[in-house]
Scaffold this active site. Structure first.
Site, mmCIF file in Angstrom:
data_model
loop_
_atom_site.group_PDB
_atom_site.id
_atom_site.type_symbol
_atom_site.label_atom_id
_atom_site.label_comp_id
_atom_site.label_asym_id
_atom_site.label_seq_id
_atom_site.Cartn_x
_atom_site.Cartn_y
_atom_site.Cartn_z
ATOM 1 N N TRP A 130 0.881 -1.075 0.045
ATOM 2 C CA TRP A 130 0.049 -0.085 0.002
ATOM 3 C C TRP A 130 1.155 1.219 0.209
ATOM 4 O O TRP A 130 1.896 1.204 0.760
ATOM 5 C CB TRP A 130 -0.971 -0.135 1.273
ATOM 6 C CG TRP A 130 -1.785 1.116 1.289
ATOM 7 C CD1 TRP A 130 -2.733 1.707 0.519
ATOM 8 C CD2 TRP A 130 -2.140 1.803 2.599
ATOM 9 N NE1 TRP A 130 -3.527 2.603 0.846
ATOM 10 C CE2 TRP A 130 -2.723 2.625 2.367
ATOM 11 C CE3 TRP A 130 -1.470 1.846 3.889
ATOM 12 C CZ2 TRP A 130 -3.429 3.609 3.161
ATOM 13 C CZ3 TRP A 130 -1.950 2.659 4.772
ATOM 14 C CH2 TRP A 130 -3.033 3.642 4.484
ATOM 15 N N ASP A 211 -0.492 -6.034 8.953
ATOM 16 C CA ASP A 211 -1.756 -5.177 8.659
ATOM 17 C C ASP A 211 -2.900 -5.812 8.237
ATOM 18 O O ASP A 211 -2.952 -6.115 7.196
ATOM 19 C CB ASP A 211 -1.110 -4.226 7.670
ATOM 20 C CG ASP A 211 -2.095 -2.888 7.318
ATOM 21 O OD1 ASP A 211 -3.399 -2.999 7.836
ATOM 22 O OD2 ASP A 211 -1.770 -1.935 6.601
ATOM 23 N N LYS A 246 -12.918 -0.467 6.102
ATOM 24 C CA LYS A 246 -13.651 -1.219 5.192
ATOM 25 C C LYS A 246 -14.675 -2.178 5.757
ATOM 26 O O LYS A 246 -15.559 -2.235 5.333
ATOM 27 C CB LYS A 246 -12.536 -1.797 4.485
ATOM 28 C CG LYS A 246 -11.241 -1.161 4.016
ATOM 29 C CD LYS A 246 -11.422 -0.206 3.141
ATOM 30 C CE LYS A 246 -10.191 1.065 3.341
ATOM 31 N NZ LYS A 246 -9.258 1.049 2.427
HETATM 32 C C1 LIG Z 1 -3.305 -2.128 3.263
HETATM 33 C C2 LIG Z 1 -4.076 -1.095 4.058
HETATM 34 N N1 LIG Z 1 -3.449 -0.668 5.470
HETATM 35 C C3 LIG Z 1 -4.062 0.454 6.077
HETATM 36 C C4 LIG Z 1 -4.931 1.156 5.503
HETATM 37 C C5 LIG Z 1 -5.666 2.288 6.175
HETATM 38 O O1 LIG Z 1 -6.717 2.374 6.298
HETATM 39 P P1 LIG Z 1 -7.339 3.660 7.260
HETATM 40 O O2 LIG Z 1 -6.523 4.464 7.752
HETATM 41 O O3 LIG Z 1 -8.343 4.499 6.448
HETATM 42 O O4 LIG Z 1 -8.209 2.851 8.325
HETATM 43 C C6 LIG Z 1 -5.383 0.919 3.942
HETATM 44 C C7 LIG Z 1 -6.467 1.629 3.496
HETATM 45 O O5 LIG Z 1 -6.641 1.636 2.371
HETATM 46 C C8 LIG Z 1 -4.856 -0.275 3.572
HETATM 47 O O6 LIG Z 1 -5.252 -0.543 2.116
#
Ligand SMILES: Cc1ncc(COP(=O)(O)O)c(C=O)c1O
Length: 398
Positions: A130, A211, A246
């Protein structure tokens, strides 16, 4: 002061989003965004969330601070989701969990904690990962390295190359793994691969940094935590960050957790006090509303089962769209085998087409995706699926 700053290039994905917004073609399709969409193209508020929220609004009588570690009931519920109920690490008092502002906030807190425990530490990211992993962890003071992960030609994990690279990681360093629904490639580790990695990490003293941003969107809440649970059972130290963006659709509420398993109750207490101290220094207190919603959903049986139903609907829709796209492309007799898309998981996959074809799809057909050819499957719906498949087939046959 600010004359020293330069304007930075725009974020690649946001740039595509701007182009999409400026396009007025009635057939335009956005497969670039990183959020779930239903068949009407909306990112809805879940019904379980609406009901929990209504109860909170009716009952809440103060907005005073909660705690640096956030909502204790939420943290307990989050631990149960991650590790399952009665996990030995929890029973032995070796787990420290705090609420954080989204998965990103959790990554930042975890990164600062690792940097504090081991100044200048190296963290290994999958290639690709990511895109926000790198800046979040670098800003925390960590040194970032990469390990091979996705094979763009074979559409699968380069597992042998990954193992060979991780053999060189030093004891006490950490390797970031996507718990499920790998973003951006959708290729997830199999149970056998998790087992092989666990054995390697055990032998070399590597600390996993998992993660889990999409729990429940691949197979089920339990199956998607397979890697977290296995590593927590077998390894003395594990770092887990999670997000409710999500799987509960709480994107803008910023709900996540940092959860750290350590070797003893005493080390857990030291970890917890340092996690709290890092959070205090970064933002002082996490936002409450989203975590209060999740606490209610997790601890109210009707809401919990409603959530599992709604999560199942999202998961089945995404997995169904994977198969639909493969079938639609096969029916158009395209000169490429896309069957890998049905085997991958989560919202994202690389189509594996050339950059020129991605640009042609955008400029001629108004179908938008990230230049790497990463698509969000959830952007496909009953209205546009034929058009998407026709457009991809057209650029492939040219
Ligand atoms: C792999 C991964 N980690 C962490 C996140 C973090 O998401 P958020 O900060 O919106 O909870 C995302 C969001 O797209 C992600 O794809």
């Amino acid at each position: 002061m600010f004359e020293t700053l330069q304007t930075l290039p725009a974020d690649a994905i946001l740039g595509i989003m701007m182009l999409y917004r400026a396009d007025s073609d009635p057939n335009r399709v956005d497969l670039s965004v990183g959020v779930y969409q239903d068949d009407a193209g909306r990112t809805p508020v879940l019904e379980c969330v609406k009901r929990a929220e209504a109860a909170i609004f009716a009952e809440q009588d103060t907005k005073t601070y909660v705690a640096i570690a956030g909502n204790a009931g939420f943290n307990r519920g989050a631990e149960e989701l991650l590790y399952g109920s009665n996990h030995p690490a929890i029973e032995e008092g070796r787990v420290a969990t705090i609420q954080a502002p989204g998965g990103s906030g959790a990554l930042s807190v975890a990164g600062h904690l690792i940097a504090r425990a081991r100044p200048g530490a190296r963290v290994y990211l999958s290639d690709p990962s990511w895109p926000n992993h790198l800046p979040l962890l670098k800003l925390a003071g960590l040194t970032i390295e990469q390990y091979p992960y996705y094979d763009y030609a074979a559409h699968g994990i380069r597992f042998e190359a990954m193992l060979a690279a991780l053999e060189k990681v030093e004891a006490g360093e950490s390797v970031l793994l996507h718990g499920c629904c790998h973003n951006p490639c959708g290729a997830d580790l199999s149970p056998e691969q998790w087992q092989a990695l666990t054995a390697l990490f055990e032998r070399r003293g590597i600390v996993p940094f998992i993660d889990l941003a999409y729990q429940g969107l691949s197979e089920s809440l339990d199956a998607d935590a397979y890697g977290v649970r296995l590593m927590t059972e077998r390894l003395p130290e594990v770092v887990v960050v999670s997000s409710c963006s999500k799987n509960l659709g709480l994107y803008r509420e910023r709900v996540g957790t940092v959860s750290i398993v350590s070797r003893s109750r005493k080390e857990r207490d030291a970890v917890f006090s340092n996690l709290s101290n890092v959070a205090r220094g970064l933002y002082s207190m996490p936002p409450d509303h989203g975590a209060a919603i999740v606490e209610r959903v997790l601890h109210t049986p009707e809401l919990r089962s409603l959530w599992e139903q709604e999560l199942g609907t999202m998961r089945q829709r995404i997995n169904g769209l994977r198969q639909l796209l493969v079938d639609e492309l096969r029916a158009r007799d395209v000169p490429m085998d896309f069957s890998f898309i049905a085997k991958e998981r989560g919202m994202f996959s690389f189509l594996g087409i050339e950059k020129e074809q991605v640009i042609e799809l955008r400029e001629k057909f108004h179908v938008y995706m990230v230049e790497s050819s990463r698509i969000n499957l959830a952007g496909i719906n009953a209205k546009n699926s034929d058009y998407v498949a026709d457009s991809i087939a057209a650029v492939l046959k040219r």
